[in-house]
Design a protein around this motif. Structure first.
Motif, PDB file in Angstrom:
ATOM      1  N   ILE A  61      35.077  51.802  78.848  1.00 64.68           N
ATOM      2  CA  ILE A  61      36.128  51.684  80.045  1.00 64.68           C
ATOM      3  C   ILE A  61      35.807  50.121  80.598  1.00 64.68           C
ATOM      4  N   GLU A  62      34.764  49.654  80.602  1.00 64.71           N
ATOM      5  CA  GLU A  62      34.572  48.238  80.892  1.00 64.71           C
ATOM      6  C   GLU A  62      35.325  47.329  79.995  1.00 64.71           C
ATOM      7  N   GLU A  63      35.167  47.630  78.670  1.00 64.48           N
ATOM      8  CA  GLU A  63      35.864  46.907  77.620  1.00 64.48           C
ATOM      9  C   GLU A  63      37.568  47.002  77.766  1.00 64.48           C
ATOM     10  N   MET A  64      37.804  48.110  78.368  1.00 67.99           N
ATOM     11  CA  MET A  64      39.247  48.293  78.254  1.00 67.99           C
ATOM     12  C   MET A  64      39.758  47.325  79.625  1.00 67.99           C
ATOM     13  N   ILE A  65      38.830  47.493  80.743  1.00 71.28           N
ATOM     14  CA  ILE A  65      39.313  46.448  81.897  1.00 71.28           C
ATOM     15  C   ILE A  65      39.376  45.187  81.470  1.00 71.28           C
ATOM     16  N   ALA A  66      38.418  44.700  80.516  1.00 67.74           N
ATOM     17  CA  ALA A  66      38.598  43.192  80.043  1.00 67.74           C
ATOM     18  C   ALA A  66      39.858  43.024  79.350  1.00 67.74           C
ATOM     19  N   PHE A  67      39.788  43.869  78.319  1.00 70.36           N
ATOM     20  CA  PHE A  67      41.193  43.741  77.628  1.00 70.36           C
ATOM     21  C   PHE A  67      42.496  43.684  78.455  1.00 70.36           C
ATOM     22  N   PHE A  68      42.525  44.442  79.411  1.00 68.74           N
ATOM     23  CA  PHE A  68      43.809  44.442  80.313  1.00 68.74           C
ATOM     24  C   PHE A  68      43.838  43.370  81.329  1.00 68.74           C
ATOM     25  N   GLN A  69      42.888  42.739  81.607  1.00 65.70           N
ATOM     26  CA  GLN A  69      42.779  41.742  82.357  1.00 65.70           C
ATOM     27  C   GLN A  69      43.188  40.498  81.505  1.00 65.70           C
ATOM     28  N   GLY A  70      43.200  40.661  80.312  1.00 67.92           N
ATOM     29  CA  GLY A  70      43.641  39.311  79.532  1.00 67.92           C
ATOM     30  C   GLY A  70      44.882  39.664  78.727  1.00 67.92           C
ATOM     31  N   VAL A  71      45.498  40.651  79.168  1.00 68.38           N
ATOM     32  CA  VAL A  71      46.859  40.913  78.676  1.00 68.38           C
ATOM     33  C   VAL A  71      47.995  40.170  78.478  1.00 68.38           C
ATOM     34  N   PRO A  72      48.116  39.624  79.780  1.00 64.76           N
ATOM     35  CA  PRO A  72      49.222  38.514  79.811  1.00 64.76           C
ATOM     36  C   PRO A  72      48.999  37.493  78.873  1.00 64.76           C
ATOM     37  N   GLY A  73      47.820  36.995  78.959  1.00 63.06           N
ATOM     38  CA  GLY A  73      47.337  35.776  77.834  1.00 63.06           C
ATOM     39  C   GLY A  73      47.372  36.034  76.492  1.00 63.06           C
ATOM     40  N   ARG A  74      47.836  37.410  76.075  1.00 61.31           N
ATOM     41  CA  ARG A  74      48.044  37.881  74.637  1.00 61.31           C
ATOM     42  C   ARG A  74      49.297  37.798  74.502  1.00 61.31           C
ATOM     43  N   PHE A  75      50.129  37.327  75.274  1.00 63.72           N
ATOM     44  CA  PHE A  75      51.592  37.255  74.833  1.00 63.72           C
ATOM     45  C   PHE A  75      51.920  35.791  75.130  1.00 63.72           C
ATOM     46  N   PRO A  76      51.516  34.751  74.698  1.00 62.16           N
ATOM     47  CA  PRO A  76      51.888  33.330  74.858  1.00 62.16           C
ATOM     48  C   PRO A  76      53.307  33.489  74.470  1.00 62.16           C
ATOM     49  N   PRO A  77      54.156  32.290  75.040  1.00 60.06           N
ATOM     50  CA  PRO A  77      55.581  32.051  74.677  1.00 60.06           C
ATOM     51  C   PRO A  77      55.569  31.915  73.176  1.00 60.06           C
ATOM     52  N   GLY A  78      56.616  32.406  72.768  1.00 55.61           N
ATOM     53  CA  GLY A  78      56.730  32.133  71.272  1.00 55.61           C
ATOM     54  C   GLY A  78      56.206  33.373  70.362  1.00 55.61           C
ATOM     55  N   SER A  79      55.551  34.045  70.862  1.00 49.97           N
ATOM     56  CA  SER A  79      54.898  35.553  70.434  1.00 49.97           C
ATOM     57  C   SER A  79      55.852  36.654  70.391  1.00 49.97           C
ATOM     58  N   GLU A  80      57.075  36.410  70.752  1.00 51.95           N
ATOM     59  CA  GLU A  80      57.900  37.400  70.659  1.00 51.95           C
ATOM     60  C   GLU A  80      58.660  37.401  69.178  1.00 51.95           C
ATOM     61  N   THR A  81      58.194  36.428  68.250  1.00 57.31           N
ATOM     62  CA  THR A  81      58.674  36.269  66.784  1.00 57.31           C
ATOM     63  C   THR A  81      57.429  35.940  66.059  1.00 57.31           C
ATOM     64  N   GLY A  82      57.692  35.952  64.843  1.00 60.23           N
ATOM     65  CA  GLY A  82      56.420  35.554  63.899  1.00 60.23           C
ATOM     66  C   GLY A  82      55.611  36.568  63.315  1.00 60.23           C
ATOM     67  N   GLU A  84      55.352  41.308  63.080  1.00 64.76           N
ATOM     68  CA  GLU A  84      55.999  42.622  63.288  1.00 64.76           C
ATOM     69  C   GLU A  84      55.413  42.791  64.779  1.00 64.76           C
ATOM     70  N   THR A  85      56.437  42.966  65.616  1.00 62.50           N
ATOM     71  CA  THR A  85      55.949  43.066  67.275  1.00 62.50           C
ATOM     72  C   THR A  85      56.998  43.874  67.843  1.00 62.50           C
ATOM     73  N   LYS A  86      56.662  44.661  68.708  1.00 61.99           N
ATOM     74  CA  LYS A  86      57.503  45.514  69.685  1.00 61.99           C
ATOM     75  C   LYS A  86      57.431  44.912  71.120  1.00 61.99           C
ATOM     76  N   ALA A  87      56.999  43.816  71.194  1.00 65.27           N
ATOM     77  CA  ALA A  87      57.059  43.167  72.511  1.00 65.27           C
ATOM     78  C   ALA A  87      58.704  42.840  73.061  1.00 65.27           C
ATOM     79  N   LEU A  88      59.061  43.403  73.910  1.00 58.91           N
ATOM     80  CA  LEU A  88      60.516  42.936  74.346  1.00 58.91           C
ATOM     81  C   LEU A  88      60.439  41.681  75.186  1.00 58.91           C
ATOM     82  N   PRO A  89      61.758  40.935  75.092  1.00 54.93           N
ATOM     83  CA  PRO A  89      61.884  39.664  75.769  1.00 54.93           C
ATOM     84  C   PRO A  89      61.583  39.757  77.286  1.00 54.93           C
ATOM     85  N   THR A  90      61.559  40.979  77.846  1.00 52.63           N
ATOM     86  CA  THR A  90      61.604  41.218  79.234  1.00 52.63           C
ATOM     87  C   THR A  90      59.882  40.545  79.643  1.00 52.63           C
ATOM     88  N   ILE A  91      59.115  40.768  78.647  1.00 55.44           N
ATOM     89  CA  ILE A  91      57.748  40.055  79.025  1.00 55.44           C
ATOM     90  C   ILE A  91      57.655  38.592  79.348  1.00 55.44           C
TER      91      ILE A  91
END
Ligand code: HEC
Length: 145
Positions: A61-82, A84-91
């Motif tokens: 669970i501690e690992e999961m918490i660390a993962f989600f604290q870093g979630v915004p950083g896992r979606f840098p601008p430009g990573s909506e393409t390049g 196979e991703t299901k990330a929506l532009p709303t991010i």
């Protein structure tokens, strides 16, 4: 002159390729992370359903918490393409809402961590059940089906 132009073009093309490669890497890494999160939730489900103690899951669970604290950083601008991703532009159009959704999951996981460490099965079950809706809330707005 033509040679110089060609060399310049090759450098540009390589640059573009490495950017695409880098974003593909970012996408693959975050997807692997989310996949693992899903596996951890499933592993906990069996115990939560049986109201068993969540004590063995505290580290996970501690690992999961660390993962989600870093979630915004896992979606840098430009990573909506390049890749196979299901990330929506709303991010990227609603970064505050997206970070808020990640913070919501973090907060429920922190409660889950406390319940797991406490060793009470009913508390663990209730806290586990409170996490899932926060996953769904983010997926509904920020992830394609
Ligand atoms: C802040 C938003 C957000 C939260 C909270 C969130 N997710 Fe996700 N999740 C995403 C996005 C966006 C993707 C798509 C990533 C991509 O394809 O690049 C995703 C993808 C996934 C995937 C698919 C991974 C793959 O194989 O491609 C799984 C499984 C998953 N999430 C599980 C969960 C679980 C379980 C939770 C809750 C514990 C959760 N997610 C919470 C945004 C979120």
């Amino acid at each position: 002159m033509k040679k110089i132009w060609l060399a310049g073009f090759a450098v540009l093309a390589m640059g573009a390729a490495s950017v695409a490669w880098a974003q593909g890497d970012v996408i693959a890494a975050r997807r692997a992370g989310f996949k693992r999160i899903g596996e951890q939730m499933t592993a906990m489900k069996a115990v939560a359903d049986a109201r068993g103690p969540g004590t063995p899951f505290v580290g996970g669970i501690e690992e999961m918490i660390a993962f989600f604290q870093g979630v915004p950083g896992r979606f840098p601008p430009g990573s909506e393409t390049g890749g196979e991703t299901k990330a929506l532009p709303t991010i990227w159009s609603d970064p505050v809402g997206f970070s808020g959704a990640a913070a919501e999951t973090v907060s429920k996981l922190q409660a889950l961590r406390v319940a797991a460490a406490g060793g009470d099965g009913a508390a663990f079950q209730a806290a586990w059940q409170a996490v899932g809706p926060t996953c769904g809330a983010c997926h509904r707005t920020y992830r394609a089906r």
